[in-house]
Design an enzyme around this catalytic site. Sequence first.
Site, PDB file in Angstrom:
ATOM      1  N   ASN A 178       0.545  -1.138   0.364  1.00  0.00           N
ATOM      2  CA  ASN A 178       0.131   0.368   0.175  1.00  0.00           C
ATOM      3  C   ASN A 178       1.244   1.418  -0.127  1.00  0.00           C
ATOM      4  OD1 ASN A 178       0.698   1.251   2.525  1.00  0.00           O
ATOM      5  ND2 ASN A 178      -0.013  -1.320   3.323  1.00  0.00           N
TER       6      ASN A 178
ATOM      7  N   LYS B 269       8.658 -17.431 -10.806  1.00  0.00           N
ATOM      8  CA  LYS B 269       7.286 -15.921 -10.429  1.00  0.00           C
ATOM      9  C   LYS B 269       6.310 -16.964 -12.170  1.00  0.00           C
ATOM     10  CE  LYS B 269       7.844 -12.491 -14.144  1.00  0.00           C
ATOM     11  NZ  LYS B 269       8.473 -11.493 -15.512  1.00  0.00           N
TER      12      LYS B 269
ATOM     13  N   PHE C 293      -4.479   3.217  15.157  1.00  0.00           N
ATOM     14  CA  PHE C 293      -4.013   4.438  13.855  1.00  0.00           C
ATOM     15  C   PHE C 293      -5.594   3.549  13.062  1.00  0.00           C
ATOM     16  CE2 PHE C 293      -1.653   8.482  13.588  1.00  0.00           C
ATOM     17  CZ  PHE C 293      -1.172   7.730  15.010  1.00  0.00           C
TER      18      PHE C 293
ATOM     19  N   LYS D 255     -14.299   0.093  15.176  1.00  0.00           N
ATOM     20  CA  LYS D 255     -12.445  -0.701  15.442  1.00  0.00           C
ATOM     21  C   LYS D 255     -11.744  -0.726  16.500  1.00  0.00           C
ATOM     22  CE  LYS D 255     -10.884  -0.086  10.880  1.00  0.00           C
ATOM     23  NZ  LYS D 255      -9.975   0.770   9.864  1.00  0.00           N
TER      24      LYS D 255
ATOM     25  N   ASP E  29      -3.612  -6.374   5.192  1.00  0.00           N
ATOM     26  CA  ASP E  29      -5.169  -7.238   6.209  1.00  0.00           C
ATOM     27  C   ASP E  29      -5.199  -8.790   5.302  1.00  0.00           C
ATOM     28  OD1 ASP E  29      -6.250  -5.499   7.436  1.00  0.00           O
ATOM     29  OD2 ASP E  29      -7.608  -4.477   6.133  1.00  0.00           O
TER      30      ASP E  29
ATOM     31  N   ASP F 192      -4.258 -10.124  13.811  1.00  0.00           N
ATOM     32  CA  ASP F 192      -4.136  -8.372  13.302  1.00  0.00           C
ATOM     33  C   ASP F 192      -3.271  -8.479  14.659  1.00  0.00           C
ATOM     34  OD1 ASP F 192      -5.034  -6.337  14.321  1.00  0.00           O
ATOM     35  OD2 ASP F 192      -6.871  -6.564  13.501  1.00  0.00           O
ATOM     36  N   ILE F 193      -2.640  -7.285  14.582  1.00  0.00           N
ATOM     37  CA  ILE F 193      -1.664  -7.386  15.130  1.00  0.00           C
ATOM     38  C   ILE F 193      -2.044  -6.411  16.241  1.00  0.00           C
ATOM     39  CG2 ILE F 193       1.179  -6.339  15.880  1.00  0.00           C
ATOM     40  CD1 ILE F 193       1.166  -6.829  13.257  1.00  0.00           C
TER      41      ILE F 193
HETATM   42  O1  C5P Z   1      -8.870  -2.589  10.292  1.00  0.00           O
HETATM   43  P1  C5P Z   1      -6.947  -1.824   9.920  1.00  0.00           P
HETATM   44  O2  C5P Z   1      -6.607  -1.681   9.315  1.00  0.00           O
HETATM   45  O3  C5P Z   1      -8.168  -0.068   9.182  1.00  0.00           O
HETATM   46  O4  C5P Z   1      -6.724  -1.131  11.527  1.00  0.00           O
HETATM   47  C1  C5P Z   1      -5.795  -0.216  11.543  1.00  0.00           C
HETATM   48  C2  C5P Z   1      -4.997  -0.184  12.986  1.00  0.00           C
HETATM   49  O5  C5P Z   1      -4.698  -2.105  13.053  1.00  0.00           O
HETATM   50  C3  C5P Z   1      -3.845   0.621  12.498  1.00  0.00           C
HETATM   51  O6  C5P Z   1      -3.228   0.980  14.221  1.00  0.00           O
HETATM   52  C4  C5P Z   1      -2.768  -0.953  12.328  1.00  0.00           C
HETATM   53  O7  C5P Z   1      -1.289  -1.094  12.394  1.00  0.00           O
HETATM   54  C5  C5P Z   1      -3.495  -2.019  12.979  1.00  0.00           C
HETATM   55  N1  C5P Z   1      -3.694  -3.195  11.857  1.00  0.00           N
HETATM   56  C6  C5P Z   1      -2.553  -4.511  12.764  1.00  0.00           C
HETATM   57  N2  C5P Z   1      -2.709  -5.614  11.830  1.00  0.00           N
HETATM   58  C7  C5P Z   1      -3.574  -5.845  11.146  1.00  0.00           C
HETATM   59  C8  C5P Z   1      -4.310  -4.847  10.114  1.00  0.00           C
HETATM   60  C9  C5P Z   1      -4.409  -3.674  11.009  1.00  0.00           C
HETATM   61  O8  C5P Z   1      -2.000  -4.453  13.502  1.00  0.00           O
HETATM   62  N3  C5P Z   1      -3.436  -7.143   9.913  1.00  0.00           N
END
Ligand code: C5P
Length: 421
Positions: free
Chosen positions: A210, A295, A338, A352, A285, A314-315
């Site tokens: 991204n 390749k 964020f 969220k 995501d 999701d960290i």
């Molecule tokens: O769900 P979204 O991507 O909008 O959430 C944003 C927040 O979640 C940010 O703080 C991002 O660093 C964290 N995040 C994460 N792991 C993911 C997706 C998002 O820590 N897989």
Amino acid sequence: MNFWYGKHIVIGLGGGIAAYKTLELIRTLRTAGARITPVPTPAALHFVTPLSLQALCGERVRDALFLPEAPDGMDHIQLARQADLVIVAPATADLLARMAQGLADDLLTTLLLARRGPVVVAPAMNPAMWEHPATRRNVTTLQEDGVQFIGPEAGAMACGDEGIGRMAAPVTILEAARRALTPKTLTGRRLLITAGPTREAMDPVRFISNHSSGKMGWEIALAALRAGAEVELVHGPVTLPAPMGACCHAVDSARAMLDAVVPLWLDTTDRPGCDVAILTAAVADFRPTEQRQNKIKKSSGIQESTLELTLNPDILAMLSAWSGVATRSGRQRIVVGFAAETDAPLIHGREKLARKGCDLMAINDVSAAGSGFGTDTNAVTLIGRDGRTEPWPLLPKEQVAERLIQTITNLIHHPPRYGCS
Ligand code: C5P
């Protein structure tokens, strides 16, 4: 407001070739709105002229201890008292020796002896002089006296030698100067910050990613370092120079980011986990379900193709879930997320925050002008677990970072009691 606006900085110059770099430092500070009083030693004037200093500072050059036009002859005492900061750049071996001895045989050393506030020194000399036991002793003495050093750095010298002795770059001196003026409200705290994008490989040459530049996380790391915190910066691929003093961990994918943050957040045998996590990284995501060894080739005649994706961990949600686990430090921990949104930012941001379980969510509408990926400004609305909403105006990311660190500092020193009336 720009940090340097209205600040009065005395810049002392020693007699070294690096003095030409000090002119750039002066120019940057002046452009940022600081008032600069240049105080060259007589030797410095062999390298830069009074005219160049005067032209850049817009102020008369003070190079003599006894000036008939000073009303009471106490110019050096006034200068030492009034200035917000004294920077000595370049500081030669001779100048360091005279400072360490407490000599006051010219205007600069006299005002340094009369100085009670912060002094930042940027040494520059031949590597042999820097390594000499006499210089080592002088540096130790000055550090014990409270003088703050920045550099010297390693590299090629003007004399052709290689080694440690080059004056720090003006931008590095500027950051050290800013740190010298920032109250140390986060000393002893360790912050985990994630920044930048992640890259999710499809094959050895292609990936999904991204537009995140990492700027917001970088500014937060700098603001935290200025406040005296220790910073662990886990980041995806970015092109920014490492923030001075941060412990950087470069990763590529979301899973690699998770692997890097877990041992920093949980206690290890060596040390307790971090106190605060601020997750600005734009984590992908999804990742391609399969990562091909070779390749991927396009087959002739095929007009469409599909890529199967798998959800990434999701960290933020994981760190939030673990934040209740007391670390050996016994401190209450804080997790900040964020959320970049393109529509109904408040509604999505609140949802969220609840789903991920963090303490604060900084939301920004990335589709709004001047806000979001790659820009130097950001319009953030901060929401707390108690439902409190704070819309901040469009601000430089540097100022968003300063505000966020201030908010976190307040939370650390006055923790809310969720669930109590
Ligand atoms: O769900 P979204 O991507 O909008 O959430 C944003 C927040 O979640 C940010 O703080 C991002 O660093 C964290 N995040 C994460 N792991 C993911 C997706 C998002 O820590 N897989």
